[in-house]
Design a protein around this motif. Structure first.
Motif, PDB file in Angstrom:
ATOM      1  N   LYS A   1       0.944  -1.237  -0.305  1.00 29.77           N
ATOM      2  CA  LYS A   1       0.090  -0.149   0.212  1.00 29.77           C
ATOM      3  C   LYS A   1       1.039   1.374  -0.190  1.00 29.77           C
ATOM      4  N   ASP A   2       1.962   1.030   1.124  1.00 32.46           N
ATOM      5  CA  ASP A   2       2.629   2.202   1.016  1.00 32.46           C
ATOM      6  C   ASP A   2       3.732   2.089  -0.721  1.00 32.46           C
ATOM      7  N   THR A   3       3.877   1.500  -1.656  1.00 33.38           N
ATOM      8  CA  THR A   3       4.795   1.524  -2.442  1.00 33.38           C
ATOM      9  C   THR A   3       4.407   1.423  -3.672  1.00 33.38           C
ATOM     10  N   ARG A   4       3.020   1.173  -3.974  1.00 26.79           N
ATOM     11  CA  ARG A   4       2.453   1.248  -4.856  1.00 26.79           C
ATOM     12  C   ARG A   4       0.995   1.789  -5.328  1.00 26.79           C
ATOM     13  N   ASP A   5       0.571   1.913  -3.759  1.00 25.97           N
ATOM     14  CA  ASP A   5      -0.585   1.667  -3.652  1.00 25.97           C
ATOM     15  C   ASP A   5      -1.345   0.606  -3.973  1.00 25.97           C
ATOM     16  N   VAL A   6      -0.909  -0.768  -3.559  1.00 30.33           N
ATOM     17  CA  VAL A   6      -1.929  -1.785  -4.221  1.00 30.33           C
ATOM     18  C   VAL A   6      -2.788  -2.142  -2.490  1.00 30.33           C
ATOM     19  N   GLU A   7      -3.974  -2.125  -2.860  1.00 32.55           N
ATOM     20  CA  GLU A   7      -4.431  -2.730  -1.848  1.00 32.55           C
ATOM     21  C   GLU A   7      -5.106  -4.433  -2.042  1.00 32.55           C
ATOM     22  N   ILE A   8      -4.026  -4.740  -1.381  1.00 34.66           N
ATOM     23  CA  ILE A   8      -3.986  -7.204  -1.583  1.00 34.66           C
ATOM     24  C   ILE A   8      -5.540  -7.361   0.420  1.00 34.66           C
ATOM     25  N   TYR A   9      -5.594  -6.630   0.896  1.00 35.49           N
ATOM     26  CA  TYR A   9      -7.399  -6.335   1.362  1.00 35.49           C
ATOM     27  C   TYR A   9      -8.163  -7.054   0.684  1.00 35.49           C
ATOM     28  N   PRO A  10      -9.219  -7.616   0.534  1.00 37.68           N
ATOM     29  CA  PRO A  10     -10.205  -7.600  -0.130  1.00 37.68           C
ATOM     30  C   PRO A  10     -11.678  -6.091  -0.078  1.00 37.68           C
ATOM     31  N   SER A  11     -12.476  -5.384  -0.969  1.00 39.03           N
ATOM     32  CA  SER A  11     -12.067  -3.892  -0.525  1.00 39.03           C
ATOM     33  C   SER A  11     -13.548  -3.805  -0.534  1.00 39.03           C
ATOM     34  N   SER A  12     -14.017  -3.181   0.401  1.00 41.54           N
ATOM     35  CA  SER A  12     -15.548  -2.825   1.391  1.00 41.54           C
ATOM     36  C   SER A  12     -16.530  -3.897   0.448  1.00 41.54           C
ATOM     37  N   SER A  13     -16.960  -2.943  -0.943  1.00 35.06           N
ATOM     38  CA  SER A  13     -17.722  -3.770  -1.573  1.00 35.06           C
ATOM     39  C   SER A  13     -17.741  -4.903  -1.992  1.00 35.06           C
ATOM     40  N   VAL A  14     -16.988  -5.910  -1.738  1.00 30.75           N
ATOM     41  CA  VAL A  14     -15.916  -7.309  -1.657  1.00 30.75           C
ATOM     42  C   VAL A  14     -16.848  -8.028  -0.703  1.00 30.75           C
ATOM     43  N   ILE A  15     -16.103  -7.235   0.221  1.00 36.11           N
ATOM     44  CA  ILE A  15     -16.872  -7.421   2.249  1.00 36.11           C
ATOM     45  C   ILE A  15     -18.269  -7.474   2.351  1.00 36.11           C
ATOM     46  N   HIS A  16     -18.543  -6.247   1.792  1.00 35.23           N
ATOM     47  CA  HIS A  16     -20.548  -6.395   1.955  1.00 35.23           C
ATOM     48  C   HIS A  16     -20.928  -7.148   0.864  1.00 35.23           C
ATOM     49  N   ALA A  17     -21.478  -7.391  -0.428  1.00 39.59           N
ATOM     50  CA  ALA A  17     -21.724  -8.774  -1.138  1.00 39.59           C
ATOM     51  C   ALA A  17     -21.563  -9.897  -0.475  1.00 39.59           C
ATOM     52  N   ALA A  18     -19.987 -10.254  -0.073  1.00 41.52           N
ATOM     53  CA  ALA A  18     -20.041 -11.601   1.242  1.00 41.52           C
ATOM     54  C   ALA A  18     -20.856 -11.622   1.961  1.00 41.52           C
ATOM     55  N   GLN A  19     -20.951 -10.706   2.545  1.00 42.44           N
ATOM     56  CA  GLN A  19     -22.353 -10.195   4.084  1.00 42.44           C
ATOM     57  C   GLN A  19     -22.916 -10.066   4.046  1.00 42.44           C
ATOM     58  N   ASN A  20     -23.884  -9.716   2.244  1.00 44.69           N
ATOM     59  CA  ASN A  20     -25.045  -9.699   2.270  1.00 44.69           C
ATOM     60  C   ASN A  20     -25.710 -10.879   1.771  1.00 44.69           C
TER      61      ASN A  20
END
Length: 886
Positions: free
Chosen positions: A75-94
């Motif tokens: 995240k600090d180096t390349r601004d790359v997220e490797i945890y699931p995004s909030s939209s993916v998490i909310h979809a799984a929650q729903n």
């Protein structure tokens, strides 16, 4: 706090290299850049050509760090997220995939590890609100009142942690509003990499290619029209050796010795696809062993030339108040603390609240959600396995036994097959323990047919009688010459003008036929090719043949034949109670106009299907001499038991026979029974599989016909899901999961701990198939959570380049991951649930403890969160192993 630690107590990657950097000599000419480049290559993974696609774990060199540490660093180096995004998490929650009670348990566990000078109730209230994962309102982040409070706190010198930043100077220049130097640098590197690595597409080869990447570049770059006259002049007298050029460039850019490895890593991460291909090539032969350092020399030399007019760059300074604004806004939004109330808090109370907000950042929040999601899946899998009903009614004697690859696509097919009759199925790695390189009839080339983490030990060739082979070779050469002539005419200046007139009518007709009647057209073309080639019946070179010392031996010795059969039978758990017919089933796929066709074959074996290996093993198992040797060791194969070979075509869910020797009476009965039931098995498997594909016709009345259309349609972007959805690797008896609907998400490997006293078999399964399964899992994971960086975008806009991979357009990174269509259901909905692999072992606890003690790599993966571990003991008790237990 110092600048290399974070407020939540996690260390960063640079700390792990501190000792190495302190040992660097002050004389830059004594630096061993080869060692530094090799060490820096941990941040990327080797990339195989797409025609020999192999699943790759993009973080294979970083597993000595925790998953969270690598997430922060990326995240600090390349601004790359490797945890699931909030939209993916909310979809799984729903969809009910995340048990929110587990979310609360995760939050409490995290709070227990913190030392915060706040009432527990207030900390819990803030954290629960922040776990909603909603974004901070933009009006709060620009609110003047919050900025004034941040300014005041900044003047009081409230300390926050400086995050580690590892970036190239060209990227820093862009971020400061300067020229797009980083973009231009990437564009130059892509051009040179394509020219050097091209394998089949370019009509003219790169001059001086034999001198290596740096040598060819140095000879030609003074004439590169894409550079200015001044830039070309600066490179005219550049060092002749890559090593010296890299030192010269690093010195000119004034990179401190302690930062050199960081800087090399940053450049490798800029184009991880092309760099990964260079890394893979450097590992294939001693002649290209320096290819990675040549790549870095070219890249950083070009960076110096491009950045020279802007040098030295002003240092980037981040004001403390800019860091504090989002923390204060977070308390206003989630902590229900109006900005007016800040003045009523003491300095200590303000610090405590900002400290909590800083620690409980977005990465921690997503981490808690992901772990709850993973634990929910683990609990659901445990329930499926443990709630299974045990059959008490009498069953028919087993007529046939099938051994499939552990591939997740085999699980649904095996389930349908077991329902269809008195059949048993087993699972093991789809190369069936044969470390071979194969050569098919008429092919002048050989290719490994085993996982890419292994090296072939023997070569097996396919051959036929000389007269039949010569005729077949002539027909094959005739077909190939047409293709070669067409390609040559396309690339020739004069004949390319005539070619449309000659080929236009035929190609137009073919285009219309493939577009409007793809199933019939594809079948017709395939039958025409088969009728033209008329491949004769073949045999395999299984007997050992002496070869040159530099070549692999052809065939096997008598001892090797028995060893490979013994090993395979033990790994599949089939050493007694043999059925009349035993079928070794490889697997392959079928699709049209698909650059990723190899990715749908074996994900471990570089795009090779397992059919050839299945045929070799079945043939070895039928040899009388092999059976005699095994009989002396207690493995008694009945005389009327016959081994055959087949291939499970995953796109069609069909079983194609590859090798059926003369059958005994009972084996013939089994074969006939299989043939009579296979149509229904295929129909049911297709119906279940196609219902998961987001196609308009996927619920057609004829699933088999629809499956054939998907395989033959050259406009189809998703002929099948591949290994999407994979989530677990179960090592245990088939009785453990038989009749369980595992949803095509589980790798299944047979294992009986009672036959493995010393644990060697379990160790081999985890080190081999277990590692490959984890690579597959993390490739799908990475392509889902960071598709722009680790995936390969939309298939419809991809360009096949240099005969070795795909790009988006004509000047992107060489895309290393899976396309959007392999992991996404739609633009907004993921199909592949990004969960780290759950390894489930059916064995006593002491077996697993012994395994962890003898396998430090596995222990490290579990401790650092790269995979999860669970066990089922002989009494059926399921235990989840966390890194705290280990």
């Amino acid at each position: 706090m110092n600048g290399t630690s974070t407020m939540n107590g996690t260390s960063t990657l640079p700390e792990q290299r501190k000792l190495q950097k302190e040992n660097l000599t002050p004389d830059s000419h004594n630096l061993d850049l080869s060692d530094l480049a090799k060490s820096a290559s941990r941040v990327i993974a080797p990339l195989w050509p797409i025609a020999t696609f192999a699943a790759r774990n993009p973080w294979m060199g970083l597993e000595n760090q925790s998953f969270e540490q690598v997430a922060r660093w990326l995240k600090d180096t390349r601004d790359v997220e490797i945890y699931p995004s909030s939209s993916v998490i909310h979809a799984a929650q729903n969809q009910g995939e995340i048990d929110e009670d587990l979310l609360e348990i995760g939050l409490q566990r995290w709070l227990d590890l913190q030392s915060i000078d706040l009432p527990r109730e207030e900390a819990e209230r803030y954290c629960r609100a922040a776990l909603s994962l909603d974004e901070l309102p933009s009006d709060l982040l620009v609110a003047s009142e919050i900025k004034r409070v941040a300014e005041k706190l900044s003047e009081q010198e409230l300390q926050t942690t400086e995050k580690h930043s590892q970036q190239t100077l060209s990227l820093l220049l862009e971020q400061q509003g300067g020229e797009r130097v980083a973009h231009a640098l990437d564009h130059h590197l892509i051009k040179w990499c394509k020219l050097f690595l091209d394998e089949s597409q370019a009509a003219w080869s790169l001059p001086n290619r034999e001198k290596g990447f740096y040598g060819a570049w140095r000879r030609l770059v003074p004439y590169d029209p894409a550079l200015t006259h001044t830039q070309r002049k600066r490179l005219k007298d550049w060092p002749q050796e890559a090593n010296f050029a890299l030192k010269e460039a690093l010195s000119a850019l004034e990179i401190p010795q302690s930062k050199i490895q960081d800087y090399l890593e940053a450049h490798l991460l800029s184009l991880p696809g092309w760099a990964g291909m260079m890394l893979w090539r450097s590992q294939q032969s001693s002649q290209e062993s320096s290819l990675l350092i040549e790549y870095l020399a070219v890249r950083i030399s070009l960076e110096w030339v491009l950045i020279k007019p802007h040098f030295p760059l002003p240092e980037k300074k981040v004001k403390n108040k800019e860091t504090l604004v989002p923390l204060i806004a977070a308390w206003t939004h989630w902590g229900d603390l109006p900005i007016e109330s800040w003045s009523q808090l003491s300095s200590t109370e303000q610090r405590a609240r900002l400290d909590l907000a800083y620690r409980f950042d977005e990465i921690v929040r997503r981490k808690i959600w992901l772990e709850a999601w993973e634990q929910t899946y683990s609990d659901q899998l445990s329930e499926i396995v443990q709630s299974k009903k045990i059959e008490t009614e009498e069953v028919e004697p087993t007529l046939a036994q099938f051994t499939f690859c552990i591939d997740v696509r085999s699980e649904p097919f095996r389930r349908q097959l077991e329902k269809a009759g008195p059949f048993e199925t087993y699972g093991m790695a789809g190369f069936f323990g044969l470390p071979i390189e194969i050569s098919e009839l008429g092919s002048g080339h050989t290719h490994p047919s085993l996982p890419v983490i292994l090296k072939p030990q023997q070569k097996v060739k396919e051959f036929s009688p000389e007269f039949e082979f010569k005729q077949y070779q002539q027909r094959r050469q005739g077909a190939n010459s047409l293709s070669y002539t067409f390609k040559t005419m396309k690339q020739n200046l004069l004949t390319s003008l005539l070619l449309p007139e000659v080929s236009g009518p035929w190609l137009s007709l073919q285009m219309l036929a493939r577009s409007f009647v793809p199933r019939s057209t594809g079948r017709a073309f395939r039958k025409f090719r088969e009728a033209w080639l008329r491949k004769p019946s073949t045999e395999l070179s299984l007997d050992h043949t002496h070869t040159l010392e530099t070549e692999l031996p052809v065939g096997f010795s008598e001892e090797e034949k028995a060893n490979y059969v013994r090993q395979a039978l033990k790994l599949m758990g089939l050493t007694s109670d043999f059925a009349p017919l035993v079928v070794i089933c490889g697997h392959g796929s079928h699709s049209t106009n698909n650059p990723y066709a190899a990715s749908l074959d074996c994900g471990a074996c570089g795009g090779a299907s397992g059919g050839f290996n299945a045929r070799v093993l079945a043939t070895l198992c039928n040899l009388p001499k092999v059976r005699e040797i095994l009989a002396t060791e207690g493995i008694l194969i009945p005389e009327d038991t016959v081994f055959a070979a087949a291939e499970h075509v995953t796109t069609l869910d069909e079983l194609h026979w590859l090798y059926v020797p003369e059958l005994s009476e009972t084996a013939q009965e089994a074969f006939d029974r299989i043939q009579s039931t296979m149509q229904k098995v295929s129909q049911d498997a297709n119906e279940a599989r196609l219902s998961q594909l987001p196609n308009l016709n996927s619920r057609s009345k004829n699933p088999k016909s629809e499956a054939q259309r998907l395989a033959e349609d050259w406009s189809e972007v998703r002929p099948e899901w591949g290994l999407a959805g994979n989530a677990a690797f179960v090592v245990g008896r088939r009785e453990l999961t038989k009749e369980c609907n595992l949803g095509g998400r589980v790798f299944l490997h047979n294992y009986d701990w009672q036959d493995d006293e010393d644990g060697a078999m379990l160790a081999n399964i985890i080190a081999g198939p277990g590692t490959v399964s984890q690579w597959i899992n993390l490739q799908y994971y990475a392509s889902t959570v960071a598709p722009h960086y680790y995936g390969s975008g939309n298939k419809a806009t991809q360009t096949v380049t240099a005969g070795l991979g795909v790009m988006q357009g004509n000047a992107s990174d060489l895309l290393a991951g899976l396309p959007w269509q392999s992991v996404m259901q739609s633009d907004q909905e993921v199909y592949h649930a990004p969960l780290r692999l759950l390894v489930v072992i059916e064995a006593p606890r002491e077996y697993v403890e012994r395994l962890l003690n003898h396998d430090p790599a596995l222990r490290q993966k579990v401790q650092n969160g790269w995979l999860r571990l669970a066990t089922i003991d002989p009494e059926g008790y399921w235990e989840n192993w966390s890194n705290e237990i280990i």
